[in-house]
Design a protein around this motif. Sequence first.
Motif, PDB file in Angstrom:
ATOM      1  N   LEU A 132       6.813  -1.292   2.650  1.00 35.99           N
ATOM      2  CA  LEU A 132       6.677  -2.745   2.529  1.00 35.99           C
ATOM      3  C   LEU A 132       7.411  -3.270   1.304  1.00 35.99           C
ATOM      4  CD1 LEU A 132       2.933  -3.078   3.555  1.00 35.99           C
ATOM      5  CD2 LEU A 132       4.897  -3.984   4.808  1.00 35.99           C
ATOM      6  N   SER A 133       7.408  -2.499   0.233  1.00 37.65           N
ATOM      7  CA  SER A 133       8.138  -2.938  -0.957  1.00 37.65           C
ATOM      8  C   SER A 133       9.629  -2.982  -0.685  1.00 37.65           C
ATOM      9  CB  SER A 133       7.838  -2.022  -2.148  1.00 37.65           C
ATOM     10  OG  SER A 133       8.376  -0.729  -1.938  1.00 37.65           O
ATOM     11  N   VAL A 134      10.125  -2.085   0.183  1.00 42.48           N
ATOM     12  CA  VAL A 134      11.536  -2.141   0.577  1.00 42.48           C
ATOM     13  C   VAL A 134      11.807  -3.436   1.335  1.00 42.48           C
ATOM     14  CG1 VAL A 134      13.305  -1.069   2.033  1.00 42.48           C
ATOM     15  CG2 VAL A 134      11.827   0.359   0.602  1.00 42.48           C
ATOM     16  N   GLN A 135      10.879  -3.846   2.202  1.00 46.15           N
ATOM     17  CA  GLN A 135      11.035  -5.119   2.912  1.00 46.15           C
ATOM     18  C   GLN A 135      11.131  -6.273   1.917  1.00 46.15           C
ATOM     19  OE1 GLN A 135       8.368  -6.140   6.031  1.00 46.15           O
ATOM     20  NE2 GLN A 135       8.796  -4.298   7.258  1.00 46.15           N
ATOM     21  N   LEU A 136      10.327  -6.210   0.854  1.00 49.62           N
ATOM     22  CA  LEU A 136      10.389  -7.276  -0.158  1.00 49.62           C
ATOM     23  C   LEU A 136      11.768  -7.327  -0.793  1.00 49.62           C
ATOM     24  CD1 LEU A 136       6.961  -6.921  -2.013  1.00 49.62           C
ATOM     25  CD2 LEU A 136       7.580  -8.511  -0.206  1.00 49.62           C
ATOM     26  N   GLU A 137      12.308  -6.157  -1.133  1.00 50.15           N
ATOM     27  CA  GLU A 137      13.625  -6.105  -1.751  1.00 50.15           C
ATOM     28  C   GLU A 137      14.688  -6.669  -0.828  1.00 50.15           C
ATOM     29  OE1 GLU A 137      14.522  -5.278  -4.794  1.00 50.15           O
ATOM     30  OE2 GLU A 137      12.446  -4.893  -5.371  1.00 50.15           O
ATOM     31  N   GLY A 139       4.227  -9.969   3.758  1.00 51.05           N
ATOM     32  CA  GLY A 139       2.942 -10.590   3.434  1.00 51.05           C
ATOM     33  C   GLY A 139       1.955 -10.508   4.582  1.00 51.05           C
ATOM     34  N   VAL A 140       2.453 -10.745   5.806  1.00 52.59           N
ATOM     35  CA  VAL A 140       1.576 -10.652   6.985  1.00 52.59           C
ATOM     36  C   VAL A 140       1.047  -9.236   7.152  1.00 52.59           C
ATOM     37  CG1 VAL A 140       1.525 -10.797   9.504  1.00 52.59           C
ATOM     38  CG2 VAL A 140       2.660 -12.590   8.168  1.00 52.59           C
ATOM     39  N   ALA A 141       1.952  -8.253   7.050  1.00 55.74           N
ATOM     40  CA  ALA A 141       1.538  -6.857   7.220  1.00 55.74           C
ATOM     41  C   ALA A 141       0.553  -6.428   6.140  1.00 55.74           C
ATOM     42  CB  ALA A 141       2.776  -5.960   7.194  1.00 55.74           C
ATOM     43  N   LEU A 142       0.848  -6.800   4.898  1.00 53.72           N
ATOM     44  CA  LEU A 142      -0.043  -6.428   3.799  1.00 53.72           C
ATOM     45  C   LEU A 142      -1.418  -7.059   3.946  1.00 53.72           C
ATOM     46  CD1 LEU A 142       2.487  -6.619   0.846  1.00 53.72           C
ATOM     47  CD2 LEU A 142       1.044  -4.644   1.372  1.00 53.72           C
ATOM     48  N   ALA A 143      -1.455  -8.318   4.333  1.00 56.91           N
ATOM     49  CA  ALA A 143      -2.743  -8.988   4.489  1.00 56.91           C
ATOM     50  C   ALA A 143      -3.593  -8.301   5.553  1.00 56.91           C
ATOM     51  CB  ALA A 143      -2.529 -10.461   4.842  1.00 56.91           C
ATOM     52  N   LEU A 171      -1.703  -1.399  -2.426  1.00 57.50           N
ATOM     53  CA  LEU A 171      -1.561  -2.467  -1.437  1.00 57.50           C
ATOM     54  C   LEU A 171      -2.004  -3.810  -2.009  1.00 57.50           C
ATOM     55  CD1 LEU A 171      -2.813  -0.692   1.815  1.00 57.50           C
ATOM     56  CD2 LEU A 171      -0.452  -1.116   1.091  1.00 57.50           C
ATOM     57  N   LEU A 172      -3.116  -3.802  -2.735  1.00 60.87           N
ATOM     58  CA  LEU A 172      -3.603  -5.045  -3.336  1.00 60.87           C
ATOM     59  C   LEU A 172      -2.575  -5.617  -4.311  1.00 60.87           C
ATOM     60  CD1 LEU A 172      -7.335  -4.119  -4.015  1.00 60.87           C
ATOM     61  CD2 LEU A 172      -6.506  -5.834  -2.396  1.00 60.87           C
ATOM     62  N   ARG A 173      -2.005  -4.732  -5.107  1.00 57.56           N
ATOM     63  CA  ARG A 173      -1.041  -5.204  -6.099  1.00 57.56           C
ATOM     64  C   ARG A 173       0.233  -5.734  -5.426  1.00 57.56           C
ATOM     65  NH1 ARG A 173      -0.764  -5.100 -11.332  1.00 57.56           N
ATOM     66  NH2 ARG A 173       1.282  -5.406 -12.289  1.00 57.56           N
ATOM     67  N   LEU A 174       0.642  -5.050  -4.363  1.00 61.15           N
ATOM     68  CA  LEU A 174       1.835  -5.497  -3.653  1.00 61.15           C
ATOM     69  C   LEU A 174       1.589  -6.848  -2.980  1.00 61.15           C
ATOM     70  CD1 LEU A 174       4.686  -4.470  -3.199  1.00 61.15           C
ATOM     71  CD2 LEU A 174       3.904  -3.373  -1.094  1.00 61.15           C
ATOM     72  N   LEU A 175       0.413  -7.030  -2.405  1.00 67.14           N
ATOM     73  CA  LEU A 175       0.086  -8.319  -1.803  1.00 67.14           C
ATOM     74  C   LEU A 175       0.006  -9.408  -2.878  1.00 67.14           C
ATOM     75  CD1 LEU A 175      -0.610 -10.026   0.625  1.00 67.14           C
ATOM     76  CD2 LEU A 175      -3.007  -9.314   0.401  1.00 67.14           C
ATOM     77  N   ALA A 176      -0.508  -9.064  -4.064  1.00 75.38           N
ATOM     78  CA  ALA A 176      -0.535 -10.030  -5.171  1.00 75.38           C
ATOM     79  C   ALA A 176       0.882 -10.467  -5.539  1.00 75.38           C
ATOM     80  CB  ALA A 176      -1.240  -9.430  -6.390  1.00 75.38           C
ATOM     81  N   LEU A 177       1.816  -9.507  -5.518  1.00 77.20           N
ATOM     82  CA  LEU A 177       3.209  -9.821  -5.823  1.00 77.20           C
ATOM     83  C   LEU A 177       3.779 -10.794  -4.790  1.00 77.20           C
ATOM     84  CD1 LEU A 177       5.802  -9.280  -7.456  1.00 77.20           C
ATOM     85  CD2 LEU A 177       6.219  -7.331  -5.962  1.00 77.20           C
TER      86      LEU A 177
END
Length: 412
Positions: A47-52, A60-64, A76-82
């Motif tokens: 998911l962080s690669v998707q953000l990049e 965001g949808v997947a993380l939520a 996961l919580l921290r990535l969603l916070a980002l």
Amino acid sequence: MALVEVTEGGTVRWLPRVTPLVAPLSTGDAAFERLREVMLSMTAHRLSVQLEEGGIDRAGVALARLVEALPPHRALLRLLALVRFIQGRDAEADGLLARVSGLAADAAAGQGAAAVPVPEAGLERALRALERRRSDHQVVGSVVIPAYRVEGCIGRALDSVDRAVRYYRQAAGDADARFHLCVVDDASPDATVEVVRAWSQAHPEHSLSLLANSRNGGAGRSRNLGAAMAMGPYLWFLDADDWFLERHLWVTATALDSHPEIGFVRTGIRFDSIDRDITPIWRSASEATYPCNLCVRRVCHDLIGGFPDEEPFNPAGPEDVCYSRALQSLFAGAKTAEPTVCYTLSDGNVFDKLKADMLSGRPPGQGAPPEPVHLAAELLIRRRLYALEAKRGMDWNGPPILPDRSGRMIAL
């Protein structure tokens, strides 16, 4: 066991169970927990690669969905916070980071160790920076002070703003209420700038901007420059040789707070040495046009185009009359008789004739025939009023625009 896969479209998919080749692991086993941690970390990485790659909303949808469906996981919580921070959803980002800190504390307690604060990282620092900026810019409004050759009196004007701010804080019960001061030096040849700098250094609790014109342009232009640098929804103007009484900011701001249908509010004036002798008609005319007994919504100031700065209005022309007529042509206002400002008419300056007129009993505008410069100013005023007619009926987010030039004032 079922594994998690995040598709290219951001959808969370649970892979089918497979027959284990070894003894099954149960929830709570150390091996299971390690495997779960590895799988979730891999998911967070993907998911962080998707953000990049710019897939903020998909990630965001997947993380939520993952955060809702799975036991709490710090990565996961921290990535969603980002993601929520990038999306501008700061409150959610704060809440997610608080959950991360709570998980860290629970983990430490489970190991019998003292909780170690989560170190500040880029996300925490970015959130803190935005909060500080909001605090710095979250002001009630700005006081604009044009200044020219006023080294001997501008300190008194600034002191009066300080007293008015302190009164406002006490009356509002808000010790943190902030106002911005913007002094515009109009190419003064004296020590005006040095006086303002010294005052600002002695009062670091106030937000103050100092603009310096390279050439003299008049009070109207200086007020416009100051208004362009203003913060907050309300504008006040103060001439450097005049001063606010302590209730001025409180009376005017609360009037606008209470009446969203008006664009401005005016107060009474104390006319320093001639207050007992000025005629009622001159008092009324002055209180209807003087810039310093006025508080105006900044959006209204911008819509009418600010003060005129053409040559007929400088240096001591009727720029205040033009501004007031333009303001009253579009917006309803309010008026209180309470004097909240002091207007100084000094001896031996350009106001000598004005002082004589104020005490003469003649209505404003009567007496000697108008000079060409005054006729030019009147033509420019009428030109502006004509142009403002196009504003009627427009869609905008400010107070209602009047349907015609009849004007409307409510008494406070």
